[in-house]
Design an enzyme around this catalytic site. Structure first.
Site, mmCIF file in Angstrom:
data_model
loop_
_atom_site.group_PDB
_atom_site.id
_atom_site.type_symbol
_atom_site.label_atom_id
_atom_site.label_comp_id
_atom_site.label_asym_id
_atom_site.label_seq_id
_atom_site.Cartn_x
_atom_site.Cartn_y
_atom_site.Cartn_z
ATOM 1 N N ASP A 117 52.038 40.234 40.676
ATOM 2 C CA ASP A 117 51.639 39.908 42.045
ATOM 3 C C ASP A 117 52.711 38.971 42.631
ATOM 4 O O ASP A 117 53.758 39.421 43.086
ATOM 5 C CB ASP A 117 50.244 39.278 41.971
ATOM 6 C CG ASP A 117 49.624 38.950 43.315
ATOM 7 O OD1 ASP A 117 50.259 39.200 44.339
ATOM 8 O OD2 ASP A 117 48.486 38.435 43.343
ATOM 9 N N LYS A 120 54.588 34.709 39.391
ATOM 10 C CA LYS A 120 54.514 33.411 38.728
ATOM 11 C C LYS A 120 54.238 33.564 37.224
ATOM 12 O O LYS A 120 54.893 32.926 36.397
ATOM 13 C CB LYS A 120 53.410 32.586 39.398
ATOM 14 C CG LYS A 120 53.596 31.110 39.265
ATOM 15 C CD LYS A 120 52.536 30.375 40.077
ATOM 16 C CE LYS A 120 52.386 28.963 39.548
ATOM 17 N NZ LYS A 120 51.916 28.919 38.150
ATOM 18 N N THR A 121 53.275 34.391 36.897
ATOM 19 C CA THR A 121 52.910 34.584 35.487
ATOM 20 C C THR A 121 54.085 35.143 34.689
ATOM 21 O O THR A 121 54.415 34.637 33.613
ATOM 22 C CB THR A 121 51.707 35.554 35.381
ATOM 23 O OG1 THR A 121 50.666 35.068 36.220
ATOM 24 C CG2 THR A 121 51.208 35.658 33.958
ATOM 25 N N ASP A 173 40.444 43.361 36.071
ATOM 26 C CA ASP A 173 39.037 42.983 36.225
ATOM 27 C C ASP A 173 38.738 42.235 37.508
ATOM 28 O O ASP A 173 39.620 41.679 38.161
ATOM 29 C CB ASP A 173 38.638 42.063 35.066
ATOM 30 C CG ASP A 173 39.198 40.651 35.257
ATOM 31 O OD1 ASP A 173 40.433 40.518 35.358
ATOM 32 O OD2 ASP A 173 38.411 39.690 35.338
HETATM 33 P P1 IMP Z 1 51.032 36.548 39.568
HETATM 34 O O1 IMP Z 1 51.249 35.379 38.648
HETATM 35 O O2 IMP Z 1 50.770 36.131 40.980
HETATM 36 O O3 IMP Z 1 52.125 37.600 39.488
HETATM 37 O O4 IMP Z 1 49.665 37.208 39.168
HETATM 38 C C1 IMP Z 1 49.507 37.754 37.969
HETATM 39 C C2 IMP Z 1 48.091 37.803 37.456
HETATM 40 O O5 IMP Z 1 47.062 37.712 38.477
HETATM 41 C C3 IMP Z 1 47.943 39.167 36.853
HETATM 42 O O6 IMP Z 1 48.380 39.161 35.509
HETATM 43 C C4 IMP Z 1 46.482 39.441 37.024
HETATM 44 O O7 IMP Z 1 45.762 38.933 35.937
HETATM 45 C C5 IMP Z 1 46.067 38.679 38.253
HETATM 46 N N1 IMP Z 1 45.999 39.601 39.409
HETATM 47 C C6 IMP Z 1 46.861 39.666 40.444
HETATM 48 N N2 IMP Z 1 46.493 40.612 41.309
HETATM 49 C C7 IMP Z 1 45.366 41.168 40.798
HETATM 50 C C8 IMP Z 1 44.498 42.221 41.247
HETATM 51 O O8 IMP Z 1 44.689 42.850 42.306
HETATM 52 N N3 IMP Z 1 43.452 42.532 40.444
HETATM 53 C C9 IMP Z 1 43.198 41.873 39.282
HETATM 54 N N4 IMP Z 1 43.979 40.887 38.820
HETATM 55 C C10 IMP Z 1 45.046 40.542 39.580
#
Ligand code: IMP
Ligand code: MG
Length: 213
Positions: A117, A120-121, A173
């Site tokens: 998304d 960050k993760t 989820d």
């Molecule tokens: P990031 O760190 O913003 O890239 O988000 C990563 C984490 O957010 C993912 O590994 C998911 O666990 C969760 N996430 C982001 N978007 C979604 C979504 O649309 N549905 C479910 N989980 C999401």
């Protein structure tokens, strides 16, 4: 406790989880076709390398299983989980990788994610994995929210680029539900999903919490 259950209609075109309705977005057949394309590319590009696939739990379990069944080169497979510990001091947020016991030194690491998304993760994971001195780290994600991605890391294998809308199913989820669905469903436009990273968080989750991954 947040009580939720999944209601699926007969055509599987719309589902309800807790208070939200989600519409069918990616059918199982389409997901499988795309995974096949990704696996074919990996089979040829990673042939002569010393590869270890690392799936990020919980979300990537289905993607990892279906992709890895189609990988025909010799590889090692492992999984990790990201946990985030929010310290007492405000703003302090330490992330840990749990469950990784394999030697990564000199190897080609391929991270398997369900969704990227903001990025960050994946950046946190990358930063920590670099400490194990692999020869290179590649990233494969089934879904990429292209417009919200702010990271600088190159995503090497992308299944689908999707809009910035909340999705469930196929490992993903909503409040822990929906991971077992074979299709991917999307929340209606303009609707917001409160996740356990936001207001829906229970007080006891504040100090030691498992991140939504
Ligand atoms: P990031 O760190 O913003 O890239 O988000 C990563 C984490 O957010 C993912 O590994 C998911 O666990 C969760 N996430 C982001 N978007 C979604 C979504 O649309 N549905 C479910 N989980 C999401
Ligand atoms: Mg994830």
């Amino acid at each position: 406790m947040y009580l939720a259950h999944v209601i699926i209609n007969y055509s599987m075109s719309r589902i309800v989880i807790a208070d939200k309705e989600f519409d069918l977005y990616l059918e199982s057949v389409k997901i499988q076709q795309q995974i096949e394309i990704m696996a074919d590319r990996m089979n040829s590009e990673l042939k002569s390398r010393n590869v270890i696939f690392i799936g990020v739990l919980n979300g990537a379990f289905m993607f990892a299983a279906d992709l890895l069944k189609r990988i025909h080169i010799d590889v090692q497979i492992s999984f990790l989980k990201v946990s985030s510990y929010r310290g007492i001091a405000s703003g302090m947020n330490i992330k840990r990788l749990i469950g990784l016991n394999e030697e990564l030194k000199g190897k080609t690491v391929v991270i398997l994610e369900d969704i990227v998304d903001t990025g960050k993760t994946i950046e946190d994971i990358l930063f920590q994995l670099k400490g194990f001195r692999p020869s290179e780290i590649l990233i494969a994600t089934l879904l990429l929210k292209t417009s919200s991605y702010k990271g600088s890391a190159k995503i090497d294998y992308i299944g689908f680029e999707i809009p910035d809308r909340f999705v469930v199913g196929y490992g993903l989820d909503y409040f822990g539900f929906g991971r077992n669905l074979r299709n991917i469903y999307m929340l209606g436009e303009g609707e917001e999903a409160v996740t356990n990273e936001g207001e829906g968080k229970r007080p006891e989750d504040e100090r030691l919490e498992e991140q939504r991954t």
